[in-house]
Design a protein around this motif. Structure first.
Motif, mmCIF file in Angstrom:
data_model
loop_
_atom_site.group_PDB
_atom_site.id
_atom_site.type_symbol
_atom_site.label_atom_id
_atom_site.label_comp_id
_atom_site.label_asym_id
_atom_site.label_seq_id
_atom_site.Cartn_x
_atom_site.Cartn_y
_atom_site.Cartn_z
ATOM 1 N N GLU A 1 0.993 8.853 -8.328
ATOM 2 C CA GLU A 1 2.091 9.005 -9.290
ATOM 3 C C GLU A 1 2.428 7.691 -9.988
ATOM 4 N N PHE A 2 2.643 6.634 -9.220
ATOM 5 C CA PHE A 2 3.141 5.393 -9.807
ATOM 6 C C PHE A 2 2.072 4.605 -10.536
ATOM 7 N N PRO B 1 -10.383 7.799 -5.380
ATOM 8 C CA PRO B 1 -10.373 8.057 -6.831
ATOM 9 C C PRO B 1 -9.390 7.166 -7.585
ATOM 10 N N ILE B 2 -8.240 6.871 -6.977
ATOM 11 C CA ILE B 2 -7.247 6.015 -7.633
ATOM 12 C C ILE B 2 -7.752 4.574 -7.665
ATOM 13 N N LEU B 3 -8.327 4.131 -6.550
ATOM 14 C CA LEU B 3 -8.869 2.770 -6.486
ATOM 15 C C LEU B 3 -10.014 2.600 -7.476
ATOM 16 N N ILE C 1 3.937 -4.084 -9.759
ATOM 17 C CA ILE C 1 5.205 -3.364 -9.726
ATOM 18 C C ILE C 1 4.992 -1.877 -9.467
ATOM 19 N N GLN C 2 3.863 -1.333 -9.921
ATOM 20 C CA GLN C 2 3.563 0.068 -9.625
ATOM 21 C C GLN C 2 3.482 0.304 -8.118
ATOM 22 N N ASP C 3 2.745 -0.542 -7.431
ATOM 23 C CA ASP C 3 2.567 -0.360 -5.994
ATOM 24 C C ASP C 3 3.848 -0.688 -5.220
ATOM 25 N N TYR C 4 4.527 -1.736 -5.640
ATOM 26 C CA TYR C 4 5.771 -2.123 -4.973
ATOM 27 C C TYR C 4 6.788 -0.992 -5.049
ATOM 28 N N LEU C 5 6.989 -0.450 -6.248
ATOM 29 C CA LEU C 5 7.986 0.605 -6.419
ATOM 30 C C LEU C 5 7.558 1.909 -5.765
ATOM 31 N N TRP D 1 0.862 -1.197 0.000
ATOM 32 C CA TRP D 1 0.000 0.000 0.000
ATOM 33 C C TRP D 1 0.890 1.236 0.000
ATOM 34 N N PRO D 2 0.882 1.996 -1.097
ATOM 35 C CA PRO D 2 1.699 3.216 -1.138
ATOM 36 C C PRO D 2 1.041 4.351 -0.356
#
Length: 537
Positions: free
Chosen positions: A215-216, A295-297, A325-329, A207-208
């Protein structure tokens, strides 16, 4: 020269000498001071996600600072690639079969001596903030606030000497706030410190923070060359592991609402998805936080509903890889930002010069290589771990080292640096010769690995093995009996098991002998294998 002028000249000389002498003594005293130890560790941080190792996925300028101003190890690895056992090895300087913490379930034997206890006894002030993973009262620690178990990313709970508390915010920022507050206001500044700064990120379910999430989630990352691996040239262990991004990753991991899963007619694992959403990080959001995340979810869920039903299996793998990978990074990016905050504090407060800064992870992690997420295997992505160390005036800046080093070595390294006697039962080797550039004093040619958690999560078979710079020999056992050999030079992605290849017969024979010697050296044996099979059932 007149008598008056001569007297004036002599007074000036004496004044100059008396002014310089105390400074010289002060400098000499400073150079012999025991160093502070700042141990930074993240959870499941793959070396591939640090730009000092590779800039294909992300830039991590703050973590890179440690390598640029110190040393980067390219063959650092773990003894057992799973969270709690790795931490037990770091604390005790002993392999899992000796310290008893073979998996995440077995309790940690708290009667064992850990290196923080030795620092505390030697007059260091000690502290720990973040994720320990096991135990609620770490020994040898003067001040701590730790997450219970895995902990939460959002509005996390903490355990401390004063009791449990919940802190509003994002866990990576909070752990850093606690660390900086201790450094600035709470530590005994008359003593050297040993500080453990331990991040939860980037552990599952990634969870970012809201800003990084936004952003990611808009970025696209390159796929690894082995994302669609079919495991044809490996043994049964690789073929039966359950950590495939497309097949085993939950929609909760991808941040897709369970209602959307039902809407398109998918039912597999949806009960688990609902449970995760109900009890995990999403449920902890307060109204303000929810307004930032939703909104992102919603956008992710809408994209899923629109495209998933018509995707091929390959497209589904690619879609889930990007979401993963978006969330991980994004989580890694927050870690890097916060590492920068701590490094800046050291610089701004005159602590950098006499502080050894270590950055590592409890193990490596798969970022889509071989189609996987998670860890556990002796294969490179989970076996290797990042290790970067800075020690001004002791380590030559910008050094790279490829010797076989392990998390088993950390405790002895810290103790030697702090001039504290090392217990005889520790099994690692101090990295001090390598830190100071004395590679001729380093005699290790191979390391030993042993993974135990099977039957268990992700169904990775039990195995042990030996790894050198050139080769990797592993024995998978318990419900199978298979050997694998990989040529690390010719086959760096470990795609082909050459154990039965006649061209490697002499290598196999040599490695078997070396493996037997390592098992004897570290006091591991078939008898212990059977013991731990019985205990873990």
């Amino acid at each position: 020269m007149k008598i008056k002028d001569l007297i004036t000249f002599l007074i000036l000389i004496l004044t100059f000498v008396s002014c310089k002498t105390p400074n010289k003594e002060k400098h000499q005293k400073k150079s012999t001071k025991r160093p502070n130890i700042l141990f930074m560790m993240s959870d499941d941080h793959a070396y591939q996600a640090i730009s000092a190792y590779s800039n294909k996925l992300i830039k991590t300028p703050n973590i890179d600072r440690i390598a640029n101003e110190g040393i980067l190890f390219t063959n650092a690895c773990v003894t057992n690639s799973i969270c709690a056992p790795s931490r037990a090895t770091i604390l005790t300087g002993k392999h899992s079969h000796i310290n008893g913490k073979i998996n995440n379930i077995m309790p940690f034997d708290s009667t064992q001596v850990t290196f923080p206890q030795l620092f505390q006894e030697a007059g260091y002030t000690t502290a720990m903030f973040g994720k320990l993973h096991f135990g609620n009262n770490p020994k040898g620690i003067d001040d701590f606030m730790i997450l219970p178990g895995q902990g939460h990313y959002i509005n996390p709970d903490f355990i401390s000497q004063k009791g449990d508390t919940t802190i509003t915010g994002y866990v990576t920022d909070i752990i850093t706030d606690l660390t900086l507050n201790w450094l600035d206001k709470k530590r005994d500044k008359e003593k050297p410190f040993m500080l453990m700064y331990l991040h939860k990120a980037p552990h599952r379910a990634w969870w970012p923070s809201p800003e990084k999430f936004k952003e990611f989630s808009q970025r696209t990352f390159p796929e690894p060359a082995t994302l669609f691996d079919d495991y044809n040239n490996r043994g049964l262990a690789a073929k039966t592991a359950k950590m495939n991004i497309r097949d085993q990753m939950l929609s909760y991991d991808n941040k897709v609402f369970p209602e959307a899963i039902e809407e398109i007619g998918m039912t597999n694992n949806n009960a688990r998805n609902k449970n995760y959403f109900k009890r995990a990080d999403f449920s902890r959001l307060n109204p303000k936080q929810k307004s930032m995340y939703k909104p992102i979810l919603d956008s992710i869920t809408q994209d899923f509903k629109m495209h998933w039903p018509t995707m091929s299996n390959q497209e589904k793998m690619s879609w889930q890889y990007q979401r993963y990978i978006q969330d991980y990074l994004a989580c890694v990016s927050s870690v890097d930002d916060n590492v920068g905050r701590v490094l800046d504090y050291l610089d701004e407060n005159g602590l950098a010069e006499n502080t050894i800064v270590i950055y590592t992870s409890d193990q490596g992690f798969y970022l889509g290589e071989h189609g996987w997420f998670d860890k556990r295997f002796i294969y490179n992505e989970s076996f290797k771990t990042p290790l970067l160390i800075r020690w001004p005036n002791q380590i030559t800046a910008g050094t790279t080292n490829d010797e076989m080093v392990q998390n088993l070595d950390f405790a002895q390294t810290f103790l030697e640096a702090a001039q504290i006697k090392t217990p005889n039962d520790m099994q690692g080797e101090s990295l001090m010769p390598l830190l100071k550039g004395n590679t001729l004093q380093w005699n290790r040619e191979s390391v030993y690995y042993h993974y135990y958690e099977y039957p268990g999560g992700h169904s990775v078979k039990r195995h042990y093995g030996i790894v050198t710079k050139e080769y990797k020999l592993a024995h998978f056992y318990y419900d199978i009996d298979e050997w694998e050999l990989y040529d690390r030079i010719k086959d760096p992605q470990e795609m082909t098991n050459v154990y039965n290849n006649p061209a490697y017969a002499s290598i196999v024979a040599k490695l078997h002998k070396k493996l037997d010697k390592l098992r004897l050296k570290y006091k591991d044996s078939p008898k212990l294998d059977q013991k731990y099979i019985g205990i873990a059932k």
